[in-house]
Every structure is written in structure tokens, then in C-alpha cells.
Design a protein around this motif. Structure first.
Motif, PDB file in Angstrom:
ATOM      1  N   GLU A  73      -9.208   0.038   3.780  1.00 48.09           N
ATOM      2  CA  GLU A  73      -8.663  -1.246   3.332  1.00 48.09           C
ATOM      3  C   GLU A  73      -7.319  -1.515   4.007  1.00 48.09           C
ATOM      4  N   TYR A  83      -7.722  -6.447   3.358  1.00 49.55           N
ATOM      5  CA  TYR A  83      -6.975  -7.684   3.587  1.00 49.55           C
ATOM      6  C   TYR A  83      -7.122  -8.090   5.051  1.00 49.55           C
ATOM      7  N   HIS A 115      -6.505 -12.043  -4.054  1.00 49.83           N
ATOM      8  CA  HIS A 115      -5.067 -11.764  -4.111  1.00 49.83           C
ATOM      9  C   HIS A 115      -4.726 -10.335  -4.504  1.00 49.83           C
ATOM     10  N   LYS A 117      -4.962  -6.451  -2.932  1.00 52.32           N
ATOM     11  CA  LYS A 117      -5.259  -5.687  -1.722  1.00 52.32           C
ATOM     12  C   LYS A 117      -6.113  -4.448  -1.999  1.00 52.32           C
ATOM     13  N   LEU A 154      -4.159 -12.250   0.956  1.00 54.72           N
ATOM     14  CA  LEU A 154      -5.043 -11.365   1.702  1.00 54.72           C
ATOM     15  C   LEU A 154      -5.330 -11.862   3.116  1.00 54.72           C
TER      16      LEU A 154
END
Length: 166
Positions: A73, A83, A115, A117, A154
Motif C-alpha cells: 500500500e 493510495y 480517504h 490510506k 488518496l
């Protein structure tokens, strides 16, 4: 590295599959194994490192899966995970994640998370701190915020550019 425009479903599916296939198990020889069919070497290495550090813990496998996926991520693996990933038809990056305990088959997942992460960590919170299996959309975001997750944008310049050229 330029991000290729792609449909939102492909990006969401890539992330969901990563979480499903980044699993840990004890082999028939008693040794831990980290399996990841995607070429995200850093994510696999992070899971392996954490597994070796906490192999005696009851939650070692889940922690390793969560942190391996978190690595992806944060690193924006192939620009579809995390993101800055593939935007949806409105230009917004939303995230999906799932985690499952092989020990008791408990599951936590989030879909259309906005919104936040840390999608895989939010999925873990769903599994550990709610009676639900899946939360989606605004409910997933509200739950994440209630659990202390920070809200953030993001989108990145690359994901915004992909949307506008789509």
C-alpha cells in the motif's frame, strides 16, 4: 514511471487479490512459508521479516500478512495498490482489502474505502473489533476514523493524470 490508465475495477481487483493471496502457513515440515503470487518482492520480504521476528506469537501470521500488504500500500505496488491507485469513474481513488485468519476462519474486509490510506489495517480492525465481515463506502470510512485511522487524500498527481487522460 508513468501510470497507464485502467478501469477502476481492475485496480480494485488487483488490491483485493493481493490481500487474498499474500498468505502465510506452516508447511508440512513445520517451517513458516510466505506465498505471494504477485511480483511484489518488498511486500513478501516485509511479511517474511515480521514472521521471523514474531514466529512464536499466536497472531504472527496475521501480523505478517497485514504488514506485507501495508508495505505494498505504501510503496504503491504497480500503481494499482494503495493510495494513488487507479481512480474510479469520478476520479477518486478508493481502496478494498480483505484479511482472513486461517486459524478460526474469521474475516475482515473493506470495500470502497475513501480517504484512508491503510486499507488492510482497516480490514484487520473490522475482523478484530466488529461483528461485521465487510464494511463498505461511507460506513467503512466512518469505522476507520472511529478506530483512529487518519483521513487523507488518496489521489496523487499520477492517478489524477491517469483519470484525466482516461
Amino acid at each position: 514511471m508513468a501510470m497507464e490508465p485502467m478501469n477502476a475495477m481492475r485496480g480494485a481487483t488487483s488490491y483485493l487479490l493481493l490481500c487474498l493471496i499474500s498468505v502465510l502457513a506452516i508447511s508440512t515440515y513445520g517451517s513458516p512459508v510466505v506465498v505471494n503470487t504477485w511480483p511484489f518482492v518488498d511486500a513478501t520480504s516485509e511479511a517474511w521479516r515480521l514472521l521471523l521476528e514474531s514466529a512464536d506469537s499466536d497472531s504472527a501470521a496475521l501480523n505478517a500478512v497485514e504488514q506485507g500488504c501495508s508495505k505494498c500500500e505504501n510503496d504503491q505496488c504497480d500503481f494499482t495498490v494503495g493510495y494513488g491507485g487507479s481512480p474510479d469513474e469520478d476520479g477518486e481513488t478508493t481502496l478494498d482489502a480483505m484479511i482472513m485468519s486461517g486459524k478460526d476462519m474469521h474475516v475482515g474486509s473493506v470495500c470502497d474505502l475513501r480517504h484512508v490510506k491503510d486499507a488492510i489495517s482497516t480490514a484487520r480492525l473490522v475482523m478484530d473489533h466488529s461483528t461485521h465481515t465487510t464494511l463498505s463506502g461511507l460506513q467503512a470510512t466512518a469505522f476507520a476514523q472511529e478506530m483512529g485511522m487518519m483521513l487523507t487524500n488518496l489521489s496523487t498527481p499520477a492517478s489524477s493524470s491517469a483519470f484525466y487522460s482516461w
